[in-house]
Design an enzyme around this catalytic site. Structure first.
Site, PDB file in Angstrom:
ATOM      1  CG  PHE A   1      50.092  37.105  24.158  1.00  0.00           C
ATOM      2  CD1 PHE A   1      50.999  36.433  24.980  1.00  0.00           C
ATOM      3  CD2 PHE A   1      48.766  37.226  24.587  1.00  0.00           C
ATOM      4  CE1 PHE A   1      50.594  35.895  26.202  1.00  0.00           C
ATOM      5  CE2 PHE A   1      48.354  36.699  25.803  1.00  0.00           C
ATOM      6  CZ  PHE A   1      49.269  36.020  26.611  1.00  0.00           C
TER       7      PHE A   1
ATOM      8  CG  LEU B   1      45.893  32.483  16.692  1.00  0.00           C
ATOM      9  CD1 LEU B   1      46.434  31.258  15.967  1.00  0.00           C
ATOM     10  CD2 LEU B   1      46.407  32.489  18.107  1.00  0.00           C
TER      11      LEU B   1
ATOM     12  CE1 TYR C   1      40.312  41.831  18.305  1.00  0.00           C
ATOM     13  CE2 TYR C   1      38.671  41.618  20.048  1.00  0.00           C
ATOM     14  CZ  TYR C   1      39.811  41.169  19.415  1.00  0.00           C
ATOM     15  OH  TYR C   1      40.445  40.045  19.879  1.00  0.00           O
TER      16      TYR C   1
ATOM     17  CB  ILE D   1      42.096  50.024  40.755  1.00  0.00           C
ATOM     18  CG1 ILE D   1      43.147  49.008  41.213  1.00  0.00           C
ATOM     19  CG2 ILE D   1      40.698  49.420  40.709  1.00  0.00           C
ATOM     20  CD1 ILE D   1      42.885  48.395  42.568  1.00  0.00           C
TER      21      ILE D   1
ATOM     22  NE  ARG E   1      37.140  42.411  32.105  1.00  0.00           N
ATOM     23  CZ  ARG E   1      36.216  43.263  32.553  1.00  0.00           C
ATOM     24  NH1 ARG E   1      35.390  42.923  33.528  1.00  0.00           N
ATOM     25  NH2 ARG E   1      36.102  44.458  32.017  1.00  0.00           N
TER      26      ARG E   1
HETATM   27  C1  UD2 Z   1      39.338  42.390  27.162  1.00  0.00           C
HETATM   28  C2  UD2 Z   1      40.312  42.404  26.007  1.00  0.00           C
HETATM   29  C3  UD2 Z   1      39.805  43.285  24.923  1.00  0.00           C
HETATM   30  C4  UD2 Z   1      38.389  42.903  24.534  1.00  0.00           C
HETATM   31  C5  UD2 Z   1      37.504  42.922  25.772  1.00  0.00           C
HETATM   32  C6  UD2 Z   1      36.114  42.414  25.431  1.00  0.00           C
HETATM   33  C7  UD2 Z   1      42.557  42.056  26.892  1.00  0.00           C
HETATM   34  C8  UD2 Z   1      43.848  42.705  27.218  1.00  0.00           C
HETATM   35  N1  UD2 Z   1      41.601  42.903  26.426  1.00  0.00           N
HETATM   36  O1  UD2 Z   1      39.268  43.673  27.726  1.00  0.00           O
HETATM   37  O2  UD2 Z   1      40.657  43.155  23.811  1.00  0.00           O
HETATM   38  O3  UD2 Z   1      38.407  41.616  23.956  1.00  0.00           O
HETATM   39  O4  UD2 Z   1      38.043  42.041  26.763  1.00  0.00           O
HETATM   40  O5  UD2 Z   1      35.334  42.282  26.537  1.00  0.00           O
HETATM   41  O6  UD2 Z   1      42.376  40.855  27.009  1.00  0.00           O
HETATM   42  N2  UD2 Z   1      42.033  47.689  34.567  1.00  0.00           N
HETATM   43  C9  UD2 Z   1      42.432  48.402  35.670  1.00  0.00           C
HETATM   44  N3  UD2 Z   1      43.672  48.963  35.665  1.00  0.00           N
HETATM   45  C10 UD2 Z   1      44.533  48.862  34.614  1.00  0.00           C
HETATM   46  C11 UD2 Z   1      44.106  48.153  33.470  1.00  0.00           C
HETATM   47  C12 UD2 Z   1      42.841  47.581  33.472  1.00  0.00           C
HETATM   48  O7  UD2 Z   1      41.686  48.534  36.652  1.00  0.00           O
HETATM   49  O8  UD2 Z   1      45.659  49.393  34.689  1.00  0.00           O
HETATM   50  C13 UD2 Z   1      40.722  47.037  34.581  1.00  0.00           C
HETATM   51  C14 UD2 Z   1      39.862  47.437  33.400  1.00  0.00           C
HETATM   52  O9  UD2 Z   1      39.157  48.592  33.667  1.00  0.00           O
HETATM   53  C15 UD2 Z   1      38.975  46.203  33.282  1.00  0.00           C
HETATM   54  C16 UD2 Z   1      39.840  45.046  33.776  1.00  0.00           C
HETATM   55  O10 UD2 Z   1      40.918  45.660  34.469  1.00  0.00           O
HETATM   56  O11 UD2 Z   1      37.855  46.317  34.102  1.00  0.00           O
HETATM   57  C17 UD2 Z   1      40.403  44.203  32.654  1.00  0.00           C
HETATM   58  O12 UD2 Z   1      40.972  45.068  31.696  1.00  0.00           O
HETATM   59  P1  UD2 Z   1      41.747  44.513  30.402  1.00  0.00           P
HETATM   60  O13 UD2 Z   1      42.056  45.696  29.569  1.00  0.00           O
HETATM   61  O14 UD2 Z   1      42.849  43.633  30.799  1.00  0.00           O
HETATM   62  O15 UD2 Z   1      40.676  43.558  29.712  1.00  0.00           O
HETATM   63  P2  UD2 Z   1      39.147  43.795  29.282  1.00  0.00           P
HETATM   64  O16 UD2 Z   1      38.382  42.663  29.873  1.00  0.00           O
HETATM   65  O17 UD2 Z   1      38.672  45.153  29.559  1.00  0.00           O
END
Ligand code: UD2
Length: 322
Positions: free
Chosen positions: A16, A84, A155, A210, A218
């Protein structure tokens, strides 16, 4: 140095962020040697530049030794490394900690050492906000991750250890990106970023899902801004054009709740379904936003608003659907 004299190695060039970076470097006139084992990267991500005369592609695992030497046989004036390539799935890393450490830590350290021994000008490593564990207070500063920090996954641990090695060496830079989004980010895996997933569901007229109450926040940063951050870190742009050293957060400093994001995406895609609330995701961090003042002081200035970034992504996702 003129860009046409600059030769860059980009590992993870079919991924990406790596594919956007390779494309941008080529557009500036740099030569690019791209490496990817296509485990999670895709040839389609390279379609825009695969035939560029200044692009050379090696389908190769980053763990295979001798990468810098191999790149120098193609391009003896190799000067910059952007690393990367990685195991990118957090859940995969939990199931396969040894493989994750071999790729995200050991191979990164070897490549960094090879770049330093070869006297290359710059080394830029893809760090991650995952290095911070769940207890960091927001906005998160670089110093919030230390030897005692407990990362939530192999990770995050591997990225932290690699960043720390690079920082301690005085050569090279680690960019800890927060939640990056944009075209070419996969929307097809259950672990895809929330923005791609929401956009995909929004376009298909399905309800957005959600996890929890949607109050978690975020820092969403557009891939185009992240790419500018990579150029700056490598000394290809910026006030001094000197490669940076150390660890830098890459974000926007804006925090957006998942509920707010769902509203934005629903409006943009014309999806009028009520969102579906599911139970919280295990290990989900509540709030994550970058303090990126250190990188800002070096010249980083993200300029794409979330609204504009989402509109660009929407156009791209629509185009994919034909
Ligand atoms: C990000 C990174 C992950 C890791 C992490 C460390 C991405 C995609 N993932 O995870 O690799 O580095 O940070 O902190 O960048 N959510 C919903 N509905 C959905 C999908 C997600 O509510 O269908 C919520 C999820 O529960 C979370 C937020 O959205 O609270 C962000 O989720 P994510 O998977 O995009 O990224 P994150 O911050 O959990």
């Amino acid at each position: 140095m003129e860009d046409s004299r600059i030769a860059c190695l980009v590992t993870g060039c079919a991924g990406f962020i790596g594919s956007h970076l390779a494309e941008r470097l080529l557009a500036r006139g740099c030569s690019v040697i791209g490496v990817d084992n296509l485990a999670t990267g895709h040839r389609r991500n390279m379609a825009a530049f695969a035939e560029h005369p200044d692009f050379t592609f090696f389908e190769r695992d980053v763990c295979a030794p001798g990468l810098v030497a191999k790149a120098r046989t193609v391009c003896p004036r190799l000067s910059h490394v952007f690393h990367l390539a990685a195991v990118v799935s957090v859940p995969y890393s939990v199931d396969h900690p040894r493989h994750t450490m071999a790729v995200n830590l050991d191979a990164s350290v070897s490549l960094h050492e090879a770049a330093r021994e070869a006297g290359l000008r710059a080394f830029v490593f893809a760090g991650s906000a995952a290095e911070y564990g769940e207890t960091a207070t927001v906005p998160i500063v670089e110093g919030a991750a230390g030897p005692d920090t407990v990362q939530q996954s192999p990770y995050g641990r591997a990225k932290f250890l690699a960043s720390a090695r690079i920082a301690a060496s005085g050569f090279g830079v680690s960019l800890r990106c927060f939640n990056v989004y944009g075209p070419r980010q996969s929307a097809s895996s259950p672990y895809s970023g929330v923005i791609s997933l929401f956009m995909e569901r929004g376009l298909c007229g399905r309800p957005l899902t959600i996890f929890g109450d949607g109050g978690q926040t975020r820092d969403f940063v557009a891939v185009s801004d992240v790419v500018e951050g990579y150029l700056l870190a490598a000394g290809l742009t910026g006030p001094t054009e000197t490669p940076l050293a150390g660890i830098f957060n890459v974000g926007t400093g804006h925090s957006t709740s998942i509920l707010e994001l769902a509203r934005l995406v629903a409006k943009l895609t014309g999806n009028d379904r009520e969102p579906e609330f599911l139970s919280s995701r295990q290990g989900d961090i509540r709030h994550s936003v970058a303090d990126f003042s250190k990188f800002a002081a070096a010249g980083f200035s993200p300029n794409l608003s979330l609204e504009k970034g989402l509109a660009i992504l929407l156009d791209w996702q629509r185009l994919q659907k034909g």
